[in-house]
Motif scaffolding. Structure first.
Motif, PDB file in Angstrom:
ATOM      1  N   PRO A   1      -7.021  -3.843  23.207  1.00  0.00           N
ATOM      2  CA  PRO A   1      -8.159  -3.024  23.642  1.00  0.00           C
ATOM      3  C   PRO A   1      -9.178  -3.880  24.375  1.00  0.00           C
ATOM      4  CG  PRO A   1      -8.246  -3.404  21.268  1.00  0.00           C
ATOM      5  CD  PRO A   1      -6.913  -3.914  21.732  1.00  0.00           C
ATOM      6  N   ALA A   2      -9.801  -3.304  25.393  1.00  0.00           N
ATOM      7  CA  ALA A   2     -10.793  -4.037  26.183  1.00  0.00           C
ATOM      8  C   ALA A   2     -12.143  -3.990  25.486  1.00  0.00           C
ATOM      9  CB  ALA A   2     -10.908  -3.427  27.574  1.00  0.00           C
ATOM     10  N   THR A   3     -12.742  -5.163  25.291  1.00  0.00           N
ATOM     11  CA  THR A   3     -14.078  -5.249  24.705  1.00  0.00           C
ATOM     12  C   THR A   3     -14.964  -6.073  25.631  1.00  0.00           C
ATOM     13  OG1 THR A   3     -13.655  -7.283  23.457  1.00  0.00           O
ATOM     14  CG2 THR A   3     -13.056  -5.203  22.391  1.00  0.00           C
ATOM     15  N   ASP A   4     -16.257  -6.064  25.333  1.00  0.00           N
ATOM     16  CA  ASP A   4     -17.184  -6.820  26.186  1.00  0.00           C
ATOM     17  C   ASP A   4     -16.859  -8.305  26.214  1.00  0.00           C
ATOM     18  OD1 ASP A   4     -18.535  -4.587  26.925  1.00  0.00           O
ATOM     19  OD2 ASP A   4     -20.245  -4.874  25.587  1.00  0.00           O
ATOM     20  N   THR A   5     -16.264  -8.815  25.145  1.00  0.00           N
ATOM     21  CA  THR A   5     -15.989 -10.254  25.061  1.00  0.00           C
ATOM     22  C   THR A   5     -14.613 -10.622  25.611  1.00  0.00           C
ATOM     23  OG1 THR A   5     -15.213  -9.948  22.790  1.00  0.00           O
ATOM     24  CG2 THR A   5     -17.530 -10.556  23.097  1.00  0.00           C
ATOM     25  N   THR A   6     -13.870  -9.631  26.112  1.00  0.00           N
ATOM     26  CA  THR A   6     -12.565  -9.920  26.710  1.00  0.00           C
ATOM     27  C   THR A   6     -12.744 -10.800  27.950  1.00  0.00           C
ATOM     28  OG1 THR A   6     -11.611  -7.835  25.930  1.00  0.00           O
ATOM     29  CG2 THR A   6     -10.523  -8.910  27.796  1.00  0.00           C
ATOM     30  N   VAL A   7     -11.995 -11.885  28.014  1.00  0.00           N
ATOM     31  CA  VAL A   7     -12.069 -12.808  29.151  1.00  0.00           C
ATOM     32  C   VAL A   7     -10.981 -12.430  30.156  1.00  0.00           C
ATOM     33  CG1 VAL A   7     -11.957 -15.211  29.904  1.00  0.00           C
ATOM     34  CG2 VAL A   7     -12.948 -14.637  27.668  1.00  0.00           C
ATOM     35  N   LEU A   8     -11.373 -12.269  31.397  1.00  0.00           N
ATOM     36  CA  LEU A   8     -10.430 -11.880  32.451  1.00  0.00           C
ATOM     37  C   LEU A   8      -9.746 -13.117  33.055  1.00  0.00           C
ATOM     38  CD1 LEU A   8     -12.529  -9.157  34.346  1.00  0.00           C
ATOM     39  CD2 LEU A   8     -10.806  -8.821  32.557  1.00  0.00           C
ATOM     40  N   HIS A   9      -8.464 -12.928  33.395  1.00  0.00           N
ATOM     41  CA  HIS A   9      -7.691 -13.982  34.041  1.00  0.00           C
ATOM     42  C   HIS A   9      -6.918 -13.381  35.207  1.00  0.00           C
ATOM     43  CE1 HIS A   9      -8.561 -16.778  30.757  1.00  0.00           C
ATOM     44  NE2 HIS A   9      -8.269 -15.784  29.911  1.00  0.00           N
ATOM     45  N   ARG A  10      -6.550 -14.238  36.147  1.00  0.00           N
ATOM     46  CA  ARG A  10      -5.758 -13.782  37.289  1.00  0.00           C
ATOM     47  C   ARG A  10      -4.430 -13.214  36.794  1.00  0.00           C
ATOM     48  NH1 ARG A  10      -6.128 -14.792  42.775  1.00  0.00           N
ATOM     49  NH2 ARG A  10      -4.174 -14.599  43.932  1.00  0.00           N
ATOM     50  N   ASP A  11      -4.015 -12.106  37.388  1.00  0.00           N
ATOM     51  CA  ASP A  11      -2.784 -11.381  37.071  1.00  0.00           C
ATOM     52  C   ASP A  11      -2.884 -10.554  35.791  1.00  0.00           C
ATOM     53  OD1 ASP A  11      -1.537 -12.378  39.350  1.00  0.00           O
ATOM     54  OD2 ASP A  11      -0.835 -14.175  38.282  1.00  0.00           O
ATOM     55  N   ASP A  12      -4.063 -10.495  35.152  1.00  0.00           N
ATOM     56  CA  ASP A  12      -4.243  -9.533  34.045  1.00  0.00           C
ATOM     57  C   ASP A  12      -4.114  -8.124  34.589  1.00  0.00           C
ATOM     58  OD1 ASP A  12      -4.633 -11.464  32.175  1.00  0.00           O
ATOM     59  OD2 ASP A  12      -6.795 -11.178  31.956  1.00  0.00           O
ATOM     60  N   VAL A  13      -3.634  -7.222  33.733  1.00  0.00           N
ATOM     61  CA  VAL A  13      -3.510  -5.803  34.104  1.00  0.00           C
ATOM     62  C   VAL A  13      -4.561  -5.016  33.331  1.00  0.00           C
ATOM     63  CG1 VAL A  13      -1.991  -3.789  34.220  1.00  0.00           C
ATOM     64  CG2 VAL A  13      -1.041  -6.091  34.527  1.00  0.00           C
ATOM     65  N   LEU A  14      -5.394  -4.240  34.042  1.00  0.00           N
ATOM     66  CA  LEU A  14      -6.479  -3.488  33.422  1.00  0.00           C
ATOM     67  C   LEU A  14      -6.249  -1.995  33.597  1.00  0.00           C
ATOM     68  CD1 LEU A  14      -9.578  -5.450  34.857  1.00  0.00           C
ATOM     69  CD2 LEU A  14      -8.121  -6.045  32.897  1.00  0.00           C
ATOM     70  N   LEU A  15      -6.441  -1.228  32.512  1.00  0.00           N
ATOM     71  CA  LEU A  15      -6.405   0.231  32.594  1.00  0.00           C
ATOM     72  C   LEU A  15      -7.842   0.736  32.639  1.00  0.00           C
ATOM     73  CD1 LEU A  15      -4.803   2.875  32.578  1.00  0.00           C
ATOM     74  CD2 LEU A  15      -4.913   2.858  30.081  1.00  0.00           C
ATOM     75  N   ALA A  16      -8.226   1.373  33.745  1.00  0.00           N
ATOM     76  CA  ALA A  16      -9.607   1.816  33.952  1.00  0.00           C
ATOM     77  C   ALA A  16      -9.679   3.339  33.926  1.00  0.00           C
ATOM     78  CB  ALA A  16     -10.122   1.293  35.288  1.00  0.00           C
ATOM     79  N   VAL A  17     -10.825   3.837  33.465  1.00  0.00           N
ATOM     80  CA  VAL A  17     -11.089   5.283  33.400  1.00  0.00           C
ATOM     81  C   VAL A  17     -12.419   5.557  34.073  1.00  0.00           C
ATOM     82  CG1 VAL A  17     -11.463   7.281  31.905  1.00  0.00           C
ATOM     83  CG2 VAL A  17      -9.835   5.507  31.224  1.00  0.00           C
ATOM     84  N   GLY A  18     -12.447   6.561  34.977  1.00  0.00           N
ATOM     85  CA  GLY A  18     -13.701   6.898  35.647  1.00  0.00           C
ATOM     86  C   GLY A  18     -13.474   7.897  36.755  1.00  0.00           C
ATOM     87  N   PRO A  19     -14.537   8.286  37.462  1.00  0.00           N
ATOM     88  CA  PRO A  19     -14.384   9.183  38.609  1.00  0.00           C
ATOM     89  C   PRO A  19     -13.680   8.472  39.748  1.00  0.00           C
ATOM     90  CG  PRO A  19     -16.648   8.408  38.444  1.00  0.00           C
ATOM     91  CD  PRO A  19     -15.952   7.924  37.213  1.00  0.00           C
TER      92      PRO A  19
END
Length: 556
Positions: free
Chosen positions: A251-269
């Motif tokens: 699960p994505a949290t505020d403290t999740t550190v992003l790295h190159r080639d990470d895959v993110l599931l986003a929700v929004g308009p």
């Protein structure tokens, strides 16, 4: 059986309650009968009360007086609780235009009633009943009756006149309002089905539906950046629910550190997701929801009083329980769970995380169906008490010989609107399940109608079939039709208003549920309900105040 025939003498309160119950049974049976798709509903109790009162079934007057006022309080307070959350938002949006038009209908109706009374030489108290009956507005009848009862020199016969005139003009008003809708449809060659579709298309275009999209981090500038610092995420109203790093999905949290080639599931308009695609990198067809992992989602309901009024960010569910809040559903409207969104009782949160973490987060926000479906009676009675205080408070207006009081119709309505909008004070929550709200409302208005009908019944038929009664009926029809026709024609011709809004405005400015049902039937849509609910609270309040001003100026 002698004890039963003497019940009105030996136990007058028990007798009055029995008569009221009988009138409610008879009236609701009458109100359930449909004619061309229209039925009187609870208003049938008024006519049943008139019939029983005409047949000479007298009841204890003190009991009837109490039941009438108590029923009115229940009715207006529950209306305010239901409409309060959306009322102020509606005023800020399209509600200003709609409420100004509805206010014009009220103003023209009040002036028209006074003018009709002057032309016809009616008694002032009858004018009050014509004004309320011509708009099918029960709270204004209660307000005017209560106001004149406080004036000096008012006899019992004069006190009964508003209810008599109301009962005479009420049925004609229902027919006249529906007739006005049909007249508008004919004159302006309106196709309700087509306009319902146009209205729905317009509404859909204004609502930004939420979508899911998966991104691969290809922006080298995001290496090592915390998710809470992802540029533009909050401005785009986008939330990140899951992150896949290597083979591990979490699960994505505020403290999740992003790295190159990470895959993110986003929700929004859609627009927000387009913006984030430029920031994050490229889109991918991979769906992390279908990935085999310990991460799942759950919908939970906010019912914990300590949570109410806090923002999604202040809840800090990601750090406390390692879950992500992705969506908030409120009154069937789905919103992205941005950090600044304040939570209200009954909000539905969509959480993403591991099952054991979701259990802890659900417990923190409440998630109690029992609480959601429970009526909170302590705040309910607090609200009624505050409404009584406000309603009985004298408010002096320059030029009027007596102070205005909001009365037992206006005070509880205003308090309920405010408290429902506030939502809670401490652990006291002003929430009532919709089924309970409707039950209390119908119970209250049934009691009011029964008491009013019994009081007016003795002289009703004698009045309605007299020359005076016919004059009242004609005057009421004019007070109904002329203001509606003028304002509706202006709204259609000048403002180019869609028939869904127009029919809701017509029904709401007259606070007339049968007209709303008719408008919805011919359009095959519930769209008129939006405009109806937008103007109903303010219209009711304005009619209460107008009735009191008429009472003071005409009857003093």
């Amino acid at each position: 059986m002698r004890w039963l025939t003497e019940l009105h003498q030996t136990q007058p309160i028990a007798h009055a309650i029995g008569v009221l119950a009988f009138v409610c049974v008879l009236g609701m049976a009458l109100g359930s009968v449909k004619f061309r798709g229209i039925k009187l509903g609870t208003a049938g109790v008024l006519f049943a009360g008139i019939l029983v009162g005409h047949l000479g079934e007298d009841a204890d007057h003190h009991t009837l007086a109490f039941v009438k006022e108590f029923g009115l309080v229940l009715f207006v307070f529950t209306i305010g609780l239901q409409l309060g959350p959306g009322f102020f938002a509606a005023l800020r949006q399209q509600g200003v235009k709609l409420n100004l038009l509805a206010a014009a209908v009220v103003f023209f109706g009040a002036v028209g009633a006074a003018l009709a009374g002057w032309i016809g030489g009616f008694q002032p108290e009858a004018v009050l009943g014509i004004f309320s009956g011509a708009s099918t507005n029960t709270p204004s009848l209660g307000a005017s009756t209560q106001t004149i009862s406080t004036l000096p020199g008012i006899t019992e016969d004069r006190l009964a006149l508003p209810a008599l005139a109301y009962a005479v003009s009420y049925p004609t008003a229902i027919v006249a309002i529906i007739g006005t809708l049909l007249l508008l449809k004919q004159v302006f060659r309106i196709d309700p089905m087509r306009e319902a579709k146009e209205y729905a298309d317009k509404q859909r275009s204004q609502v930004l539906p939420l979508e899911r999209r998966t991104f691969v981090v290809t922006n080298p500038n995001l290496e090592g950046v915390l998710l809470k610092d992802l540029p533009g995420k909050n401005e785009a109203n986008v939330t990140i629910s899951r992150v896949k790093h290597g083979m591990d999905t979490s699960p994505a949290t505020d403290t999740t550190v992003l790295h190159r080639d990470d895959v993110l599931l986003a929700v929004g308009p859609r627009g927000g997701l387009d913006t984030m695609e430029k920031v994050i990198g490229q889109r991918t067809d991979m769906d992390l929801m279908l990935e085999e992992s310990a991460v799942t989602f759950r919908r939970v309901v906010v019912t914990e009083p300590g949570v109410l009024g806090k923002t999604v960010g202040e809840m800090d569910l990601d750090d406390r329980f390692h879950v992500a809040v992705t969506r908030v559903t409120r009154a069937d409207i789905e919103m992205s769970a941005v950090l600044g969104l304040r939570l209200q009782f009954g909000d539905q949160l969509q959480l993403v995380g591991r099952s054991e973490d979701l259990d802890k987060a659900a417990s923190a926000v409440g998630n109690s169906l029992k609480e959601l479906n429970e009526t909170h009676f302590i705040p309910f009675f607090i609200g009624i008490a505050l409404g009584i205080v406000l309603g009985t408070m004298p408010i002096a207006f320059p030029g009027l010989p007596h102070p205005i009081r909001l009365g037992l119709a206006g005070g509880p309505l205003i308090v309920a609107l405010i408290l429902a909008r506030v939502g809670h004070i401490g652990r006291q929550v002003w929430h009532m399940p919709i089924n309970t709200n409707l039950a209390f409302r119908e119970f209250g208005i049934a009691l009011f109608f029964a008491a009013v009908g019994l009081s007016a019944g003795a002289k009703f038929f004698e009045t309605v079939f007299s020359a005076t009664g016919i004059q009242w009926l004609v005057a009421g029809a004019c007070v109904t039709i002329i203001p509606l026709a003028l304002v509706a024609a202006f709204a259609r011709v000048i403002l180019k208003m869609n028939f869904m809004e127009l029919s809701g405005l017509v029904a709401g400015s007259m606070t007339d549920p049968p007209a709303l049902a008719f408008a919805s039937n011919i359009a095959g849509s519930d769209a008129p309900t939006v405009a109806y609910a937008t103007v109903f609270p303010l219209t009711t309040l304005l009619r209460i105040l107008a009735a009191q001003i008429l009472a003071i100026t005409l009857c003093s």
